[in-house]
Design an enzyme around this catalytic site. Sequence first.
Site, short mmCIF file in Angstrom:
data_model
loop_
_atom_site.label_atom_id
_atom_site.label_comp_id
_atom_site.label_asym_id
_atom_site.label_seq_id
_atom_site.Cartn_x
_atom_site.Cartn_y
_atom_site.Cartn_z
N ILE A 23 29.91 60.36 106.13
CA ILE A 23 30.08 60.70 104.72
C ILE A 23 31.26 61.65 104.54
O ILE A 23 32.09 61.48 103.64
CB ILE A 23 28.79 61.31 104.16
CG1 ILE A 23 27.67 60.27 104.15
CG2 ILE A 23 29.02 61.85 102.74
CD1 ILE A 23 26.31 60.81 103.71
N TYR A 155 13.26 67.47 110.56
CA TYR A 155 14.47 67.18 109.79
C TYR A 155 14.21 67.36 108.30
O TYR A 155 14.97 68.03 107.59
CB TYR A 155 14.95 65.75 110.07
CG TYR A 155 16.05 65.29 109.15
CD1 TYR A 155 17.34 65.82 109.25
CD2 TYR A 155 15.81 64.34 108.16
CE1 TYR A 155 18.36 65.42 108.39
CE2 TYR A 155 16.82 63.93 107.30
CZ TYR A 155 18.09 64.47 107.42
OH TYR A 155 19.09 64.08 106.56
N LYS A 159 15.81 70.21 105.47
CA LYS A 159 16.46 69.87 104.20
C LYS A 159 15.74 70.53 103.02
O LYS A 159 16.38 70.96 102.05
CB LYS A 159 16.51 68.35 104.03
CG LYS A 159 17.46 67.67 105.01
CD LYS A 159 18.90 68.16 104.83
CE LYS A 159 19.89 67.44 105.70
NZ LYS A 159 21.27 67.93 105.51
N ASN A 184 19.31 56.79 102.10
CA ASN A 184 19.79 55.77 103.04
C ASN A 184 21.21 55.28 102.74
O ASN A 184 21.44 54.13 102.39
CB ASN A 184 18.84 54.58 103.08
CG ASN A 184 17.48 54.97 103.64
OD1 ASN A 184 16.62 55.44 102.91
ND2 ASN A 184 17.31 54.81 104.94
N VAL A 185 22.15 56.20 102.92
CA VAL A 185 23.56 55.91 102.66
C VAL A 185 24.10 54.97 103.75
O VAL A 185 23.78 55.12 104.92
CB VAL A 185 24.38 57.21 102.62
CG1 VAL A 185 25.82 56.91 102.22
CG2 VAL A 185 23.74 58.22 101.67
N VAL A 199 19.97 52.27 110.56
CA VAL A 199 19.48 50.92 110.73
C VAL A 199 20.52 49.85 110.40
O VAL A 199 20.63 48.85 111.13
CB VAL A 199 18.18 50.71 109.90
CG1 VAL A 199 18.45 50.81 108.41
CG2 VAL A 199 17.52 49.39 110.23
N ARG A 223 13.49 50.66 101.35
CA ARG A 223 14.47 51.73 101.25
C ARG A 223 15.39 51.49 100.06
O ARG A 223 15.66 50.35 99.69
CB ARG A 223 15.32 51.81 102.54
CG ARG A 223 14.53 52.19 103.80
CD ARG A 223 14.08 53.62 103.76
NE ARG A 223 13.36 54.04 104.96
CZ ARG A 223 12.03 54.06 105.07
NH1 ARG A 223 11.28 53.65 104.04
NH2 ARG A 223 11.45 54.48 106.16
N ASP A 286 8.38 58.73 109.79
CA ASP A 286 9.05 57.91 108.78
C ASP A 286 8.25 57.84 107.49
O ASP A 286 7.02 57.75 107.50
CB ASP A 286 9.25 56.48 109.31
CG ASP A 286 10.64 56.28 109.88
OD1 ASP A 286 11.43 57.23 109.87
OD2 ASP A 286 10.93 55.16 110.35
#
Length: 325
Positions: A23, A155, A159, A184-185, A199, A223, A286
Amino acid sequence: MGYKNLEFPIGSRFLVTGGAGFIGSNLCEAILDMGYFVRCLDNFSTGKRENIAPFLENPLFELLEGDIRDLDTCMQACKGIDFITHQASWGSVPRSIEMPLLYEEINIKGTLNMMEAARQNKAKKFVYASSSSVYGDEPNLPKVEDRVGKVLSPYALTKKVGEEYGRLYTQIYGLETVGFRYFNVFGRRQDPHGYYAAVIPKFVKALLNNEISTINGDGGQSRDFTYIENVIEANLKGMLAPKEAAGEVYNIAFGGRVFLVDLYNKLSELLEKDIQPNFGPDRAGDVKHSNADISKAKKLLGYNPDYDFNSGIELAVNWYKFNLR
């Protein structure tokens, strides 16, 4: 596109932390293309030198190699900077479960260091990356910013803590922070290599190499896949957001929903492959389903994403065809 006509004050100077990452490097490129100075801070723990190689000869680009866990480095990075987009962090839910102490150091302490350095250097705006993982076990769809559940991984917790610091730094110190819960960028320069790869590039790499992919679970997870151009738009509009928008977090997505098994089939179709995947166990930590309500970002930031999943995935696949090694 949604950000090409945006303008910042003449002579504006930008800092992109994690600027050699997926990013971050796209943000560096977009800001340079707009004609502004960009300082990239990266320690190359996950960022890649080839991502910023095209910018090194640009007189408006400056590379500062350093670690956000060091406050002095953060202070140096923020010196003379107007706008900060903080992308430096370690991703991956499974890896955070294996290395919670490291995630605490990088994602929490590093983010706090950056906010403090931004405050002391009087930055105009501090935009930072959060994650849709903060929604945790909240089952309702679409995801709305003020309705979160219990986080499911270290994680996600890092955040969530970053968001709280962002709120406090605006409320107590007057630093205008804007947080983004990315969904999910995907897109150009996203790394397909390694056990913890995201993924989409992982599936693309396997299909291009005629290898069998493993889908975690039954493929029924969904997603809100978000093309990189939408994220660039959000960051730039976040840095131009009115003062009233500060101290808040925003969902950054397109607002769609794609099931993993359908994602795999779409990639197979685009790459003209017919390879049946394996189905493995669910991944610990997840979130089962993910779909964003983006009305808050539209209203307060003027966010209006141009790229839905189908248009974005075609561009991403074409990029991988020519750039994947």
